[in-house]
Write a protein that holds these residues in place. Structure first.
Motif, mmCIF file in Angstrom:
data_model
loop_
_atom_site.group_PDB
_atom_site.id
_atom_site.type_symbol
_atom_site.label_atom_id
_atom_site.label_comp_id
_atom_site.label_asym_id
_atom_site.label_seq_id
_atom_site.Cartn_x
_atom_site.Cartn_y
_atom_site.Cartn_z
ATOM 1 N N ARG A 90 0.834 -1.203 0.000
ATOM 2 C CA ARG A 90 0.000 0.000 0.000
ATOM 3 C C ARG A 90 0.869 1.254 0.000
ATOM 4 O O ARG A 90 0.592 2.221 -0.730
ATOM 5 C CB ARG A 90 -0.921 -0.013 1.212
ATOM 6 C CG ARG A 90 -1.913 1.134 1.232
ATOM 7 C CD ARG A 90 -3.004 0.914 2.252
ATOM 8 N NE ARG A 90 -2.476 0.694 3.580
ATOM 9 C CZ ARG A 90 -2.547 -0.455 4.243
ATOM 10 N NH1 ARG A 90 -3.128 -1.505 3.675
ATOM 11 N NH2 ARG A 90 -2.061 -0.570 5.462
ATOM 12 N N GLU A 91 1.953 1.236 0.809
ATOM 13 C CA GLU A 91 2.841 2.390 0.854
ATOM 14 C C GLU A 91 3.564 2.577 -0.477
ATOM 15 O O GLU A 91 3.750 3.713 -0.938
ATOM 16 C CB GLU A 91 3.869 2.221 1.981
ATOM 17 C CG GLU A 91 3.283 2.251 3.386
ATOM 18 C CD GLU A 91 2.629 3.576 3.702
ATOM 19 O OE1 GLU A 91 3.110 4.609 3.185
ATOM 20 O OE2 GLU A 91 1.634 3.589 4.453
ATOM 21 N N LYS A 94 1.118 4.051 -2.860
ATOM 22 C CA LYS A 94 0.933 5.475 -2.580
ATOM 23 C C LYS A 94 2.096 6.294 -3.128
ATOM 24 O O LYS A 94 1.896 7.375 -3.707
ATOM 25 C CB LYS A 94 0.803 5.698 -1.069
ATOM 26 C CG LYS A 94 -0.541 5.290 -0.486
ATOM 27 C CD LYS A 94 -0.579 5.622 1.002
ATOM 28 C CE LYS A 94 -1.926 5.238 1.615
ATOM 29 N NZ LYS A 94 -1.968 5.545 3.068
ATOM 30 N N TYR A 98 1.817 9.040 -5.932
ATOM 31 C CA TYR A 98 2.270 10.402 -5.632
ATOM 32 C C TYR A 98 3.232 10.896 -6.706
ATOM 33 O O TYR A 98 3.154 12.042 -7.159
ATOM 34 C CB TYR A 98 2.945 10.443 -4.263
ATOM 35 C CG TYR A 98 3.493 11.805 -3.907
ATOM 36 C CD1 TYR A 98 2.649 12.808 -3.426
ATOM 37 C CD2 TYR A 98 4.852 12.085 -4.065
ATOM 38 C CE1 TYR A 98 3.148 14.068 -3.104
ATOM 39 C CE2 TYR A 98 5.356 13.337 -3.753
ATOM 40 C CZ TYR A 98 4.498 14.323 -3.270
ATOM 41 O OH TYR A 98 4.995 15.563 -2.964
#
Length: 215
Positions: A90-91, A94, A98
């Motif tokens: 998930r990170e 992200k 981004y």
């Protein structure tokens, strides 16, 4: 002499029988002692067997508990690793979004200018002006390349139709249009699109600028 001989034989017979009875008594006592000793030995053996069975049962229960605790711990570790992997994925996603989002925002003005240029090309002059027609084709090719790059990175154009319902999550109202000017449109619907919007996956990259029909 014969009488004396008879008496002697009788005494021997008497003492002989007595010896046999004593032997039988001793043998009986010995047998009873051996039997009692055997009974004690059997009781001790049964007691030892029961003790061993109890120890074996306790050892089995302890082993089963250890196995259960070990499996539970393995399950916890597996669950923790799965959760950690999900969190890292998930990170990473992200961070990827981004990065794309930051890059895409820099390209949006370029996409806007290309779209504006195409909308303002005088259609009547395209057939007579080859240079202008070639320029239009070049702008269209550039716009297609940017659109493919957006599509590859899941950047979606948001260009609602006139009369569609206004959605504050996707649209930004830049003007209110009185319904008297647009009697065929329902209130809180889109009257015009001033600037198209873009979404990246489930996030709004730029809201669509629209006019909204008021009451």
């Amino acid at each position: 002499m014969p009488a004396t001989s008879t008496v002697v034989i009788s005494r021997r017979s008497f003492f002989g029988k007595k010896d046999e009875e004593e032997k039988k008594a001793e043998k009986k006592e010995q047998t009873e002692g051996e039997t009692e000793q055997l009974n004690i030995t059997l009781e001790e053996a049964i007691e030892q067997i029961n003790s061993l069975e109890s120890q074996l049962s306790e050892a089995k229960a302890a082993r089963e508990k250890e196995e259960k605790d070990f499996k539970y711990r393995l399950s916890e570790i597996a669950q923790e690793m799965k959760s950690q992997k999900t969190r890292l994925d998930r990170e990473a996603e992200k961070a990827k979004v981004y990065g794309i989002k930051s890059f895409a925002k820099d390209l949006l003005p370029v996409a806007d200018q290309l779209q504006l240029a195409l909308e303002n090309v005088p259609a009547a002059e395209l057939e007579e002006n080859k240079a202008l027609n070639d320029l239009k084709e070049g702008i269209e090719m550039t716009q297609q390349q940017i659109s493919k790059a957006f599509e590859k990175n899941q950047i979606i154009l948001v260009n609602p139709e006139i009369g569609a319902e206004f959605d504050a999550n996707l649209h930004e109202a830049v003007m209110r249009v009185p319904r008297a000017q647009m009697p065929d449109n329902e209130p809180n619907t889109i009257a015009f699109v001033q600037k198209t919007g873009y979404n990246i996956k489930d996030q709004v990259l730029r809201p669509c600028w629209v006019g909204v029909v008021s009451e």
